[in-house]
Design an enzyme around this catalytic site. Structure first.
Site, PDB file in Angstrom:
ATOM      1  N   HIS A   1       0.846  -1.192   0.000  1.00 60.49           N
ATOM      2  CA  HIS A   1       0.000   0.000   0.000  1.00 60.49           C
ATOM      3  C   HIS A   1       0.878   1.237   0.000  1.00 60.49           C
ATOM      4  O   HIS A   1       2.112   1.148   0.096  1.00 60.49           O
ATOM      5  CB  HIS A   1      -0.982  -0.022   1.176  1.00 60.49           C
ATOM      6  CG  HIS A   1      -0.381   0.077   2.538  1.00 60.49           C
ATOM      7  ND1 HIS A   1       0.544  -0.822   3.022  1.00 60.49           N
ATOM      8  CD2 HIS A   1      -0.589   0.967   3.559  1.00 60.49           C
ATOM      9  CE1 HIS A   1       0.869  -0.497   4.261  1.00 60.49           C
ATOM     10  NE2 HIS A   1       0.202   0.583   4.602  1.00 60.49           N
TER      11      HIS A   1
ATOM     12  N   HIS B   1       6.387  -4.825  12.261  1.00 64.56           N
ATOM     13  CA  HIS B   1       5.754  -3.521  12.096  1.00 64.56           C
ATOM     14  C   HIS B   1       5.514  -2.881  13.467  1.00 64.56           C
ATOM     15  O   HIS B   1       4.440  -2.374  13.781  1.00 64.56           O
ATOM     16  CB  HIS B   1       4.429  -3.661  11.309  1.00 64.56           C
ATOM     17  CG  HIS B   1       3.919  -2.382  10.727  1.00 64.56           C
ATOM     18  ND1 HIS B   1       3.086  -1.536  11.409  1.00 64.56           N
ATOM     19  CD2 HIS B   1       4.118  -1.783   9.527  1.00 64.56           C
ATOM     20  CE1 HIS B   1       2.781  -0.495  10.644  1.00 64.56           C
ATOM     21  NE2 HIS B   1       3.401  -0.622   9.501  1.00 64.56           N
TER      22      HIS B   1
ATOM     23  N   HIS C   1       1.262   3.845   2.071  1.00 63.69           N
ATOM     24  CA  HIS C   1       1.837   4.537   3.217  1.00 63.69           C
ATOM     25  C   HIS C   1       3.359   4.464   3.048  1.00 63.69           C
ATOM     26  O   HIS C   1       3.898   3.423   2.695  1.00 63.69           O
ATOM     27  CB  HIS C   1       1.400   3.889   4.539  1.00 63.69           C
ATOM     28  CG  HIS C   1      -0.004   4.274   4.926  1.00 63.69           C
ATOM     29  ND1 HIS C   1      -0.820   3.450   5.686  1.00 63.69           N
ATOM     30  CD2 HIS C   1      -0.723   5.395   4.657  1.00 63.69           C
ATOM     31  CE1 HIS C   1      -1.991   4.071   5.864  1.00 63.69           C
ATOM     32  NE2 HIS C   1      -1.951   5.240   5.246  1.00 63.69           N
TER      33      HIS C   1
ATOM     34  N   ASP D   1      -0.383  -4.337   6.445  1.00 63.67           N
ATOM     35  CA  ASP D   1      -0.993  -3.570   7.540  1.00 63.67           C
ATOM     36  C   ASP D   1      -2.492  -3.871   7.563  1.00 63.67           C
ATOM     37  O   ASP D   1      -3.135  -3.868   6.512  1.00 63.67           O
ATOM     38  CB  ASP D   1      -0.798  -2.061   7.318  1.00 63.67           C
ATOM     39  CG  ASP D   1       0.624  -1.607   7.607  1.00 63.67           C
ATOM     40  OD1 ASP D   1       1.497  -2.478   7.780  1.00 63.67           O
ATOM     41  OD2 ASP D   1       0.854  -0.379   7.644  1.00 63.67           O
TER      42      ASP D   1
ATOM     43  N   ASP E   1       5.951   4.167   4.778  1.00 60.43           N
ATOM     44  CA  ASP E   1       6.824   3.178   5.431  1.00 60.43           C
ATOM     45  C   ASP E   1       6.874   1.862   4.656  1.00 60.43           C
ATOM     46  O   ASP E   1       7.604   0.949   5.022  1.00 60.43           O
ATOM     47  CB  ASP E   1       6.413   2.940   6.895  1.00 60.43           C
ATOM     48  CG  ASP E   1       4.947   2.588   7.078  1.00 60.43           C
ATOM     49  OD1 ASP E   1       4.111   3.106   6.324  1.00 60.43           O
ATOM     50  OD2 ASP E   1       4.641   1.782   7.981  1.00 60.43           O
TER      51      ASP E   1
ATOM     52  N   HIS F   1      -7.422  -1.626   5.955  1.00 53.23           N
ATOM     53  CA  HIS F   1      -6.511  -0.587   6.428  1.00 53.23           C
ATOM     54  C   HIS F   1      -7.114   0.769   6.073  1.00 53.23           C
ATOM     55  O   HIS F   1      -8.178   0.826   5.461  1.00 53.23           O
ATOM     56  CB  HIS F   1      -5.144  -0.821   5.751  1.00 53.23           C
ATOM     57  CG  HIS F   1      -4.003  -0.147   6.436  1.00 53.23           C
ATOM     58  ND1 HIS F   1      -3.879  -0.059   7.800  1.00 53.23           N
ATOM     59  CD2 HIS F   1      -2.897   0.474   5.936  1.00 53.23           C
ATOM     60  CE1 HIS F   1      -2.773   0.594   8.093  1.00 53.23           C
ATOM     61  NE2 HIS F   1      -2.157   0.939   6.982  1.00 53.23           N
TER      62      HIS F   1
HETATM   63 ZN   LIG Z   1       2.861   0.570   7.803  1.00 53.14          ZN
HETATM   64 ZN   LIG Z   2      -0.153   1.496   6.571  1.00 52.97          ZN
END
Ligand SMILES: [Zn+2]
Ligand SMILES: [Zn+2]
Length: 302
Positions: free
Chosen positions: A61, A269, A63, A211, A65, A141
Site C-alpha cells: 500500500h 511492524h 503509506h 498492515d 513506510d 486498512h
Molecule cells: Zn505501515
Molecule cells: Zn499502513
C-alpha cells in the site's frame, strides 16, 4: 531453500536500530522483495542480498513506510547496469509516483520497468511460474492495502535409497525417477516408480498480511500458512489506538494465527515508541506458542 529475510521491522518512523517494512523472499535462486520502506537498499547491502537477483517487487500500500525506498532502489539498479526487466506490483497510484519521479529527474532506466496495478478485482492468483504461485488479497486498512501469499509446489518425487539399491537402479536415472518415470531393466521387466519413490514433499506457503486492523474475514486467505506474517504495531493495552489507526495488537495477531491454523507466526511492524521487543513475544506466546519476532537481518525458513 524457501525463506524470508527481514530488512525492516518498524512501522512509520525509522529509528537508528529499526527500519520500516521490507522483506526479501528467497526461493532457490529467485529473489522477491515484499514492501520497500526507506533504507531498503542499504539494508540489502548490509545483509549481502544480491539486489540484481530481485525479479519481482510487491508493494502492499502507499503509506510511505512501505515504499519510500523504492525509487532509490530502482535508480541504483539502473546505475549498476541492470538490464533484466523488473516487475512491480502495487496500487495504481504507485505508477504515477514513480513516473513523476523519473520524469522530473530526466532519468531513462536501462532496464524495462513493468508495473502491474493491484485493485480489489486482483484478489486471487497474481501469477504462477513453474514452482511458485503468488496470490494477493485485500486487508482492512485506512487506504487500499493488499497482503500476499506465496506457495511453492514440490513436484519432484523423493527417492527411497534402499529401494533403488534393491532394484539396482543406476544413479544416472534418479532424475527420471524424481519426475515420476518407471525404470525398465535390461531384461525388460518394469520397476514401477512408486516402488522406489515417495510422493513429493507438501507445498510450502508464506502469507504476508501487510498492515491491517484485526479482521476475522481475512482467515480464508491466511489458511494453511507454514509461516504467517502479521503486523503487531502495538501491545495489547493499546487495542483502541490500534483500531483507530487500522492496525493490530499482539493478542489480535496471535488469535488470527490460531483461527487460520498457521504453523508459525512472525510478528513485526512495531511502533517506534517501543524500544524493547520482548514484550511483543511475551503477549503472543500464551495465545499462539509458535510465535517469532521479525528481527532485522534474520532469515526464517518457510
Ligand atoms: Zn505501515
Ligand atoms: Zn499502513
Amino acid at each position: 531453500m524457501f525463506a524470508v529475510t527481514i530488512l525492516g521491522n518498524n512501522s512509520a518512523i525509522p529509528t537508528p536500530e529499526r527500519h520500516p517494512t521490507a522483506q526479501v523472499l528467497t526461493y532457490n535462486d529467485q529473489l522477491m522483495l515484499i514492501d520497500c520502506g526507506e533504507g531498503t537498499q542499504t539494508q540489502l547491502a548490509k545483509y549481502k542480498v544480491r539486489r540484481g537477483k530481485i525479479r519481482y517487487i510487491f508493494i502492499s500500500h502507499l503509506h510511505g513506510d512501505h515504499y519510500f525506498g523504492l525509487i532509490g532502489l530502482i535508480n541504483s539498479m539502473s546505475l549498476l547496469g541492470r538490464i533484466e526487466p523488473l516487475t512491480v506490483f502495487g496500487p495504481p497510484g504507485l505508477w504515477d509516483i514513480l513516473e513523476l519521479q523519473l520524469r522530473h529527474a530526466a532519468t531513462t532506466l536501462r532496464f524495462e520497468l513493468q508495473f502491474q496495478p493491484l485493485t480489489p478485482e486482483s484478489a486471487g492468483v497474481l501469477f504462477q511460474d513453474k514452482d511458485m504461485e503468488v496470490s494477493c488479497f485485500p486487508t482492512r486498512h485506512r487506504i487500499p492495502c493488499y497482503g500476499f501469499a506465496f506457495s511453492v509446489q514440490r513436484r519432484k518425487r523423493r527417492i527411497i535409497p534402499e529401494q533403488t539399491r534393491a532394484y539396482e537402479i543406476p544413479s544416472a536415472f534418479f532424475s527420471h525417477l524424481a519426475d515420476g518415470e518407471d525404470y525398465i531393466r535390461k531384461d525388460g521387466t518394469i520397476v514401477k516408480n512408486d516402488w522406489v519413490t515417495l510422493p513429493p514433499n507438501p507445498a510450502r506457503r508464506y502469507v504476508y498480511c501487510a498492515d491491517s486492523i484485526y479482521d476475522e474475514e481475512l482467515v480464508p486467505w491466511l489458511q494453511d500458512a507454514d509461516l504467517m506474517y502479521h503486523e503487531t504495531t502495538y501491545l495489547d493495552d493499546l487495542r483502541q489506538r490500534a483500531a483507530d489507526r487500522y492496525h493490530s495488537t499482539t493478542v489480535q495477531a496471535a488469535t488470527l494465527a490460531g483461527m487460520a491454523g498457521a504453523r508459525r507466526l512472525l510478528i513485526g511492524h512495531f511502533s517506534s515508541k517501543y524500544t524493547e521487543l520482548q514484550p511483543f513475544l511475551d503477549e503472543c506466546i500464551p495465545v499462539f506458542p509458535n510465535t517469532e519476532l521479525a528481527l532485522e537481518g534474520a532469515t526464517y525458513i518457510i
